[in-house]
Design an enzyme around this catalytic site. Structure first.
Site, PDB file in Angstrom:
ATOM      1  CD  GLU A   1       8.696  -2.555  -6.109  1.00  0.00           C
ATOM      2  OE1 GLU A   1       8.726  -1.412  -5.458  1.00  0.00           O
ATOM      3  OE2 GLU A   1       7.743  -2.489  -6.600  1.00  0.00           O
TER       4      GLU A   1
ATOM      5  N   GLY B   1       0.833  -1.339   0.029  1.00  0.00           N
ATOM      6  CA  GLY B   1       0.145   0.112  -0.015  1.00  0.00           C
ATOM      7  C   GLY B   1       1.086   1.167   0.072  1.00  0.00           C
ATOM      8  CE1 TYR B   2       5.801   0.917   0.829  1.00  0.00           C
ATOM      9  CE2 TYR B   2       7.324   1.866  -0.820  1.00  0.00           C
ATOM     10  CZ  TYR B   2       7.079   1.126   0.320  1.00  0.00           C
ATOM     11  OH  TYR B   2       8.173   0.652   1.118  1.00  0.00           O
TER      12      TYR B   2
ATOM     13  CB  THR C   1      -0.218  -5.660  -7.507  1.00  0.00           C
ATOM     14  OG1 THR C   1       0.137  -4.672  -8.227  1.00  0.00           O
ATOM     15  CG2 THR C   1       0.094  -7.412  -8.112  1.00  0.00           C
TER      16      THR C   1
ATOM     17  CG  ASN D   1      11.490   2.024 -17.662  1.00  0.00           C
ATOM     18  OD1 ASN D   1      11.092   1.379 -16.506  1.00  0.00           O
ATOM     19  ND2 ASN D   1      11.337   1.258 -18.764  1.00  0.00           N
ATOM     20  CD  GLU D   2       8.991   7.682 -18.381  1.00  0.00           C
ATOM     21  OE1 GLU D   2       8.455   7.094 -17.283  1.00  0.00           O
ATOM     22  OE2 GLU D   2       8.806   7.369 -19.549  1.00  0.00           O
TER      23      GLU D   2
END
Ligand SMILES: Cc1cc2nc3c(=O)[nH]c(=O)nc-3n(C[C@H](O)[C@H](O)[C@H](O)COP(=O)(O)OP(=O)(O)OC[C@H]3O[C@@H](n4cnc5c(N)ncnc54)[C@H](O)[C@@H]3O)c2cc1C
Length: 393
Positions: A243, A126-127, A160, A379-380
């Protein structure tokens, strides 16, 4: 490409290979295991690895890890991903477990770690919140102290597999007056607590992988706070570092490249100009995979000698996900008209579907893989990290 291995490590690699071949459950061999399996099915391999003592390669031995060297951890990761096994749930084993044994107190370690290893507890992350993704320090979910409890109110999103979860680890704001990073705490919340509700988000590929999680006046015992109040940002960053490791995904890309070559051979006649065109692009991606693999092996060899990998995790995340997305794009092109088909139901291992499985699943994989450049830090954002750490910008 192989890492130069000592005879002992080569024997270990052979043992891992044989163990997977003999023990990976047949019912887990479905086209898209991440989305096709039930909770119980996806835990089968977890439980087999747990019994073997191989469930948590990253964990120190005292907490139940196998005590492997960096090289052995890499071998295990390479062999399991090449064989296409479903990795154990990352939110439990790779993310919250290391936070608990690194920053939790003894009672928390005793309560949670064994249940993570055995697969009894399923965790979710839960971020993110609406409006707080890349800029995570702006999270607004509030936790207000009330005696021995926090009262939590907020909305987490993109969570997720929350539909299966027993627990959620959350970033919550405990000091609204402090600077954003300084007012955050890391709280463990029982998903069965009154006031927690989960709403599915159906993604572009038709699957139910992510959710909204609403927290309304949820009472959370203070004993579920990790470390110190308002120090959650430190633990959150530690977790994000874990992660992003092993995101190069060489094993997965190699498997999907092999499959792509078979599809092109089966679906496009050799004298069709499209055959040559696709073959050239496959060759280019294959070179990218080899280059990334060489870089990964170099970094692993350095880490085994105690050298800090620097921003390598960000580099692997960017290149690994770009390469895999490229493979799914070429696959989508190679299947021609079949690219329009989306399944209505997930496939179980025993279900008959006419034709090869890629006919039914390549579109989903292509659509589902869009997520890879977004989650785990987009990715940015990874490029920003490299720009700062390597270029000093
Ligand atoms: C399939 C999926 C599963 C997920 N699972 C979870 C989960 O389990 N738990 C959880 O907490 N979160 C999860 N997430 C959320 C994920 O971490 C966020 O989506 C991600 O961090 C990006 O945040 P955002 O969606 O709010 O986009 P934003 O942060 O709003 O970004 C939008 C766009 O702007 C770009 N951008 C933003 N800031 C910058 C900058 N400073 N410089 C350059 N470009 C920038 C981003 O790269 C992106 O392209 C998941 C996301 C997806 C797609």
């Amino acid at each position: 490409m192989e890492l130069a291995l000592s005879p002992e490590d080569a024997a270990f690699r052979d043992e891992v290979r044989a163990f997977i071949a003999e023990n990976y459950p047949k019912e887990m061999r479905v086209p898209n295991p991440e989305t096709d399996l039930t909770k119980e099915q996806s835990l089968l391999w977890h439980r087999i690895l747990y019994k073997k003592g191989w469930i948590a390669p990253l964990w120190p031995k005292e907490y139940g890890g196998p005590g492997w060297s960096i090289t052995r951890r890499f071998i295990f990761e390479q062999e399991t991903s090449r064989a296409g096994t479903l990795p154990p749930l990352a939110f439990s084993v790779t993310m919250v477990g290391p936070v608990i044994y690194s920053f939790g107190n003894d009672a928390q370690k005793q309560k949670f770690l064994p249940r993570i290893l055995s697969g009894e507890d399923w965790w979710c992350q839960g971020y993110s919140e609406p409006g707080s993704g890349s800029d995570l320090a702006t999270v607004r979910t509030k936790a207000v102290r009330d005696g021995d409890h926090y009262i939590v109110n907020g909305h987490k999103t993109w969570t997720t597999l929350a539909q299966h979860a027993d627990w959620i680890f959350c970033l919550v704001r405990t000091d609204p007056s402090a600077k954003p990073q300084a007012g955050i705490s890391f709280l463990l919340i029982d998903m069965k607590s009154p006031g927690v509700s989960v709403r599915p988000i159906i993604t572009i590929d038709g699957s139910h992988e992510v959710n909204d999680v609403f927290l309304e006046d949820v009472r959370v015992p203070v004993e579920n706070l990790i470390g110190e109040e308002n120090k959650g940002w430190t633990y959150a960053k530690f977790l994000l570092g874990n992660e992003r490791t092993s995101m190069a995904g060489i094993g997965r890309s190699t498997r999907y490249l092999d499959r792509l070559k078979k599809i092109v051979k089966a679906e496009i006649p050799a004298d069709d100009p499209a055959h040559l065109e696709l073959s050239k692009e496959i060759g280019r991606i294959e070179l990218d995979v080899l280059a990334l693999e060489a870089t990964e092996l170099r970094v692993i060899a350095q880490m085994a000698r105690g050298i800090d990998p620097g921003p390598a995790a960000s580099l692997f995340k960017i290149r690994g996900t770009e390469i895999f997305q490229g493979i799914t794009e070429l696959t989508h092109r190679a299947i021609g008209n079949y690219g329009l088909a989306l399944r209505e139901q997930p496939l179980s291992a025993n279900q008959f579907m006419p034709g090869p499985d890629y006919i039914h699943t390549a579109s989903e994989k292509y659509l589902n893989a869009r997520k890879l450049s977004i989650y785990g830090g987009s990715n940015e954002i990874q490029r920003n990290i490299i720009a700062k750490a390597v270029l000093g910008l």
